[in-house]
Design a protein around this motif. Structure first.
Motif, mmCIF file in Angstrom:
data_model
loop_
_atom_site.group_PDB
_atom_site.id
_atom_site.type_symbol
_atom_site.label_atom_id
_atom_site.label_comp_id
_atom_site.label_asym_id
_atom_site.label_seq_id
_atom_site.Cartn_x
_atom_site.Cartn_y
_atom_site.Cartn_z
ATOM 1 N N ILE A 1 8.918 14.152 -23.762
ATOM 2 C CA ILE A 1 9.617 13.136 -22.983
ATOM 3 C C ILE A 1 9.819 13.715 -21.582
ATOM 4 C CG2 ILE A 1 11.677 11.704 -22.773
ATOM 5 C CD1 ILE A 1 11.972 12.020 -25.855
ATOM 6 N N TRP A 2 9.377 12.966 -20.588
ATOM 7 C CA TRP A 2 9.413 13.407 -19.197
ATOM 8 C C TRP A 2 10.321 12.498 -18.385
ATOM 9 C CZ3 TRP A 2 6.329 17.477 -17.267
ATOM 10 C CH2 TRP A 2 5.425 18.017 -18.190
ATOM 11 N N ARG A 3 10.965 13.075 -17.358
ATOM 12 C CA ARG A 3 11.749 12.278 -16.411
ATOM 13 C C ARG A 3 11.446 12.728 -14.996
ATOM 14 N NH1 ARG A 3 16.020 14.044 -13.457
ATOM 15 N NH2 ARG A 3 16.765 16.109 -13.999
ATOM 16 N N TRP A 4 11.438 11.770 -14.088
ATOM 17 C CA TRP A 4 11.206 12.041 -12.675
ATOM 18 C C TRP A 4 12.530 12.427 -12.037
ATOM 19 C CZ3 TRP A 4 7.837 13.279 -9.171
ATOM 20 C CH2 TRP A 4 8.114 13.075 -7.823
ATOM 21 N N ASP A 5 12.546 13.539 -11.335
ATOM 22 C CA ASP A 5 13.716 13.995 -10.589
ATOM 23 C C ASP A 5 13.448 13.696 -9.118
ATOM 24 O OD1 ASP A 5 15.689 15.405 -9.204
ATOM 25 O OD2 ASP A 5 15.552 17.168 -10.512
ATOM 26 N N ALA A 6 14.061 12.625 -8.617
ATOM 27 C CA ALA A 6 13.806 12.178 -7.242
ATOM 28 C C ALA A 6 14.277 13.215 -6.225
ATOM 29 C CB ALA A 6 14.490 10.840 -6.991
ATOM 30 N N GLU A 7 15.342 13.918 -6.535
ATOM 31 C CA GLU A 7 15.870 14.916 -5.605
ATOM 32 C C GLU A 7 14.913 16.107 -5.475
ATOM 33 O OE1 GLU A 7 19.649 17.875 -5.564
ATOM 34 O OE2 GLU A 7 20.079 15.758 -5.967
ATOM 35 N N ALA A 8 14.430 16.609 -6.615
ATOM 36 C CA ALA A 8 13.503 17.750 -6.605
ATOM 37 C C ALA A 8 12.057 17.307 -6.403
ATOM 38 C CB ALA A 8 13.630 18.529 -7.908
ATOM 39 N N LYS A 9 11.817 15.999 -6.502
ATOM 40 C CA LYS A 9 10.472 15.424 -6.378
ATOM 41 C C LYS A 9 9.489 16.063 -7.360
ATOM 42 C CE LYS A 9 10.823 13.858 -1.575
ATOM 43 N NZ LYS A 9 11.949 13.091 -1.846
ATOM 44 N N LEU B 1 0.830 -1.204 0.000
ATOM 45 C CA LEU B 1 0.000 0.000 0.000
ATOM 46 C C LEU B 1 0.866 1.255 0.000
ATOM 47 C CD1 LEU B 1 -2.890 -0.933 2.439
ATOM 48 C CD2 LEU B 1 -3.043 -0.565 -0.026
ATOM 49 N N ALA B 2 1.953 1.241 0.755
ATOM 50 C CA ALA B 2 2.862 2.390 0.782
ATOM 51 C C ALA B 2 3.480 2.601 -0.592
ATOM 52 C CB ALA B 2 3.944 2.180 1.836
ATOM 53 N N GLY B 3 3.894 1.532 -1.257
ATOM 54 C CA GLY B 3 4.450 1.633 -2.601
ATOM 55 C C GLY B 3 3.433 2.156 -3.593
ATOM 56 N N THR B 4 2.196 1.731 -3.434
ATOM 57 C CA THR B 4 1.126 2.208 -4.308
ATOM 58 C C THR B 4 0.884 3.695 -4.085
ATOM 59 O OG1 THR B 4 0.100 0.031 -4.255
ATOM 60 C CG2 THR B 4 -1.288 1.862 -4.933
ATOM 61 N N ALA B 5 0.958 4.146 -2.845
ATOM 62 C CA ALA B 5 0.748 5.569 -2.544
ATOM 63 C C ALA B 5 1.838 6.419 -3.186
ATOM 64 C CB ALA B 5 0.715 5.788 -1.036
ATOM 65 N N VAL B 6 3.083 5.964 -3.130
ATOM 66 C CA VAL B 6 4.187 6.704 -3.754
ATOM 67 C C VAL B 6 3.981 6.750 -5.264
ATOM 68 C CG1 VAL B 6 6.661 6.632 -4.241
ATOM 69 C CG2 VAL B 6 5.836 6.243 -1.915
ATOM 70 N N ALA B 7 3.644 5.630 -5.868
ATOM 71 C CA ALA B 7 3.401 5.595 -7.313
ATOM 72 C C ALA B 7 2.226 6.489 -7.677
ATOM 73 C CB ALA B 7 3.151 4.160 -7.771
ATOM 74 N N SER B 8 1.213 6.502 -6.836
ATOM 75 C CA SER B 8 0.042 7.339 -7.096
ATOM 76 C C SER B 8 0.416 8.816 -7.044
ATOM 77 C CB SER B 8 -1.053 7.030 -6.084
ATOM 78 O OG SER B 8 -2.159 7.869 -6.288
ATOM 79 N N ARG B 9 1.250 9.213 -6.095
ATOM 80 C CA ARG B 9 1.687 10.614 -6.003
ATOM 81 C C ARG B 9 2.495 10.993 -7.233
ATOM 82 N NH1 ARG B 9 2.540 9.504 -0.390
ATOM 83 N NH2 ARG B 9 4.746 9.164 -0.786
ATOM 84 N N LYS B 10 3.384 10.100 -7.677
ATOM 85 C CA LYS B 10 4.179 10.379 -8.874
ATOM 86 C C LYS B 10 3.275 10.490 -10.098
ATOM 87 C CE LYS B 10 8.198 8.214 -9.575
ATOM 88 N NZ LYS B 10 9.237 7.153 -9.545
ATOM 89 N N SER B 11 2.313 9.610 -10.195
ATOM 90 C CA SER B 11 1.382 9.630 -11.324
ATOM 91 C C SER B 11 0.544 10.905 -11.313
ATOM 92 C CB SER B 11 0.484 8.399 -11.275
ATOM 93 O OG SER B 11 -0.453 8.437 -12.319
ATOM 94 N N ASP B 12 0.045 11.282 -10.137
ATOM 95 C CA ASP B 12 -0.743 12.509 -10.020
ATOM 96 C C ASP B 12 0.094 13.735 -10.386
ATOM 97 O OD1 ASP B 12 -2.885 10.978 -9.202
ATOM 98 O OD2 ASP B 12 -2.708 11.513 -7.080
ATOM 99 N N ALA B 13 1.337 13.757 -9.928
ATOM 100 C CA ALA B 13 2.229 14.881 -10.234
ATOM 101 C C ALA B 13 2.491 14.949 -11.736
ATOM 102 C CB ALA B 13 3.542 14.745 -9.468
ATOM 103 N N LEU B 14 2.698 13.801 -12.369
ATOM 104 C CA LEU B 14 2.925 13.766 -13.813
ATOM 105 C C LEU B 14 1.712 14.307 -14.560
ATOM 106 C CD1 LEU B 14 4.553 12.970 -16.336
ATOM 107 C CD2 LEU B 14 3.571 10.670 -16.119
ATOM 108 N N THR B 15 0.539 13.848 -14.190
ATOM 109 C CA THR B 15 -0.693 14.304 -14.847
ATOM 110 C C THR B 15 -0.859 15.813 -14.693
ATOM 111 O OG1 THR B 15 -1.739 12.163 -14.464
ATOM 112 C CG2 THR B 15 -3.206 14.027 -14.897
ATOM 113 N N ARG B 16 -0.623 16.317 -13.489
ATOM 114 C CA ARG B 16 -0.772 17.753 -13.228
ATOM 115 C C ARG B 16 0.220 18.568 -14.051
ATOM 116 N NH1 ARG B 16 2.117 20.531 -9.979
ATOM 117 N NH2 ARG B 16 2.709 18.789 -8.665
#
Length: 146
Positions: A123-131, A23-38
């Motif tokens: 083309i998008w990339r996730w920046d883990a440091e800047a979140k 569930l915690a992993g799903t929440a992190v993925a969901s936040r990343k997905s929501d951020a990408l969509t936004r």
């Protein structure tokens, strides 16, 4: 009356812990997905409304440093009106932190009123440091082949 073996309570605790981790992993993925969509919505909105300087702020800082856009290039963007911005397909690999969208942009030259369609690959990339997510493909080339 059913007696529990000593293994069953430990197994039950392990299963509960595994469920919580999933569930915690799903929440992190969901936040990343929501951020990408936004951010994709923000980027496409900036381009649709001709705010290329605003869209430029969503470009990866490394790309901005390596390929700066000049004032003259920003002035060139003012010569066109965006008439459409259609998502023609998208894919994302949240674990790898990458996403791609195929875009079709309708463009009208403000001076000649000539309309054309341009294809663009975001083309998008996730920046883990800047979140946050960054566009690594730069601003759309609305003059491709011209």
């Amino acid at each position: 009356m059913r007696l529990l073996s000593p293994v069953q309570p430990a197994l039950r605790k392990l299963l509960v812990m595994l469920c919580l981790l999933m569930l915690a992993g799903t929440a992190v993925a969901s936040r990343k997905s929501d951020a990408l969509t936004r951010l994709q919505y923000d980027f496409s909105g900036a381009v649709r409304w001709g705010d290329f300087e605003g869209a430029w702020n969503l470009i990866d800082p490394k790309v901005r440093d390596e390929h700066p856009v000049t004032d003259l290039e920003f002035e060139r963007y003012k010569q066109v009106q965006i008439t459409s911005y259609h998502d023609k397909g998208a894919s994302a690999d949240l674990k790898a932190g990458t996403a791609v969208r195929e875009i079709e942009i309708g463009v009208v030259n403000r001076y000649t009123l000539a309309e054309r369609t341009v294809r663009y690959r975001e083309i998008w990339r996730w920046d883990a440091e800047a979140k946050t997510w960054w566009v690594t493909s730069g601003l759309p080339d609305l003059w491709a082949g011209q």
